[in-house]
Design a protein around this motif. Structure first.
Motif, PDB file in Angstrom:
ATOM      1  N   HIS A 189       0.691  -1.288  -0.198  1.00  9.24           N
ATOM      2  CA  HIS A 189      -0.021   0.026  -0.020  1.00  9.24           C
ATOM      3  C   HIS A 189       0.885   1.104   0.061  1.00  9.24           C
ATOM      4  O   HIS A 189       0.693   2.271  -0.611  1.00  9.24           O
ATOM      5  N   ALA A 190       1.868   1.124   0.794  1.00  6.90           N
ATOM      6  CA  ALA A 190       2.803   2.440   0.835  1.00  6.90           C
ATOM      7  C   ALA A 190       3.352   2.573  -0.341  1.00  6.90           C
ATOM      8  O   ALA A 190       3.899   3.695  -0.922  1.00  6.90           O
ATOM      9  N   ARG A 191       3.853   1.660  -0.956  1.00 10.38           N
ATOM     10  CA  ARG A 191       4.698   1.862  -2.379  1.00 10.38           C
ATOM     11  C   ARG A 191       3.634   2.521  -3.507  1.00 10.38           C
ATOM     12  O   ARG A 191       4.011   3.455  -4.096  1.00 10.38           O
ATOM     13  N   ARG A 192       2.511   2.010  -3.684  1.00  8.70           N
ATOM     14  CA  ARG A 192       1.726   2.185  -4.794  1.00  8.70           C
ATOM     15  C   ARG A 192       0.174   2.348  -3.999  1.00  8.70           C
ATOM     16  O   ARG A 192      -0.466   1.592  -4.403  1.00  8.70           O
ATOM     17  N   PRO A 193      -0.020   3.132  -3.384  1.00 10.04           N
ATOM     18  CA  PRO A 193      -1.440   3.219  -2.493  1.00 10.04           C
ATOM     19  C   PRO A 193      -2.654   3.037  -3.593  1.00 10.04           C
ATOM     20  O   PRO A 193      -3.553   2.129  -3.108  1.00 10.04           O
ATOM     21  N   GLU A 194      -2.582   3.762  -4.632  1.00 13.28           N
ATOM     22  CA  GLU A 194      -3.796   3.756  -5.374  1.00 13.28           C
ATOM     23  C   GLU A 194      -3.965   2.541  -6.342  1.00 13.28           C
ATOM     24  O   GLU A 194      -5.297   1.855  -6.246  1.00 13.28           O
ATOM     25  N   LEU A 195      -2.843   2.080  -6.626  1.00 14.69           N
ATOM     26  CA  LEU A 195      -2.971   0.698  -7.559  1.00 14.69           C
ATOM     27  C   LEU A 195      -3.509  -0.427  -6.331  1.00 14.69           C
ATOM     28  O   LEU A 195      -4.346  -1.257  -6.708  1.00 14.69           O
ATOM     29  N   ALA A 196      -2.778  -0.510  -5.109  1.00 16.42           N
ATOM     30  CA  ALA A 196      -3.189  -1.470  -4.182  1.00 16.42           C
ATOM     31  C   ALA A 196      -4.822  -1.500  -3.903  1.00 16.42           C
ATOM     32  O   ALA A 196      -5.330  -2.489  -3.608  1.00 16.42           O
ATOM     33  N   ARG A 197      -5.070  -0.080  -3.727  1.00 18.01           N
ATOM     34  CA  ARG A 197      -6.620  -0.046  -3.492  1.00 18.01           C
ATOM     35  C   ARG A 197      -7.270  -0.668  -4.516  1.00 18.01           C
ATOM     36  O   ARG A 197      -8.465  -1.093  -4.152  1.00 18.01           O
TER      37      ARG A 197
END
Length: 205
Positions: free
Chosen positions: A111-119
């Protein structure tokens, strides 16, 4: 394997050279489209354009956009497991409080790396036929957490691992869906909940 499952598998997975570069370019283009526009913007023509490949080349690797989406989810899950396994090695010899924080940090690192992608991917995985794969991943994650908890003689480590994983995922999902991007703050809240569950008295600041 069901027809539904077949539809979300890559046609082929290259290992090296130009084919691998094309395959990775397709996945990265897809990831950036999801980050910028979500599922509404996600289609194979745009992915091919952004990846700099023909639509025919894209279909050599993926039968449909759902297969690309599923592969991104598999990559995210694989990274999560790798992060946890690395953390399980790193916490050797630490106090339980510190080890708990390191393991939780590893579990939310994607989530911290790519928050929107993970979401977006975590929403997408609920509608794709990936349950068998998800259950296999959960077993591997739980086994990793159980192994760490057992080092500290935590009572019923299997149950504790299951509860802590569920607690972490739920809290992080709520934060991500609310648009939070300060994952250090999210980490602090999850740690407080985990410390309470484990009966840990945190160090005084």
């Amino acid at each position: 394997m069901t027809d539904a499952s077949q539809g979300i598998l890559p046609r082929k997975t290259p290992r090296q050279g130009r084919s691998l570069a094309t395959y990775e370019a397709i996945l990265e283009a897809a990831a950036r489209i999801l980050e910028a526009g979500g599922m509404a913007a996600f289609n194979t023509n745009l992915i091919a354009e952004r990846a700099g490949v023909s639509i025919g080349s894209l279909y050599q690797y993926f039968p449909a956009k759902e297969a690309i989406l599923a592969e991104l989810i598999r990559n995210m899950r694989g990274q999560l497991l790798e992060d946890l396994r690395t953390a399980a090695i790193d916490v050797e010899g630490m106090a339980l409080e510190d080890a708990t924080e390191v393991m939780i940090r590893a579990s939310i690192l994607h989530h911290a790396r790519r928050p929107e992608l993970a979401r977006v991917l975590e929403i997408a995985e609920t509608v794709l036929p990936l349950e068998k794969e998800a259950q296999a991943l959960k077993r591997e994650i739980n086994a990793t957490v159980v192994e760490v908890l057992s080092r500290y003689y935590v009572s019923n480590p299997e149950e504790a691992a299951q509860d802590l994983s569920a607690m972490t995922r739920a809290m992080v999902e709520v934060a991500a869906n609310a648009g939070e991007t300060d994952f250090d703050a999210v980490l602090a809240r999850v740690c407080r909940a985990a410390f309470g569950y484990l009966g840990i008295a945190p160090h005084a600041p």
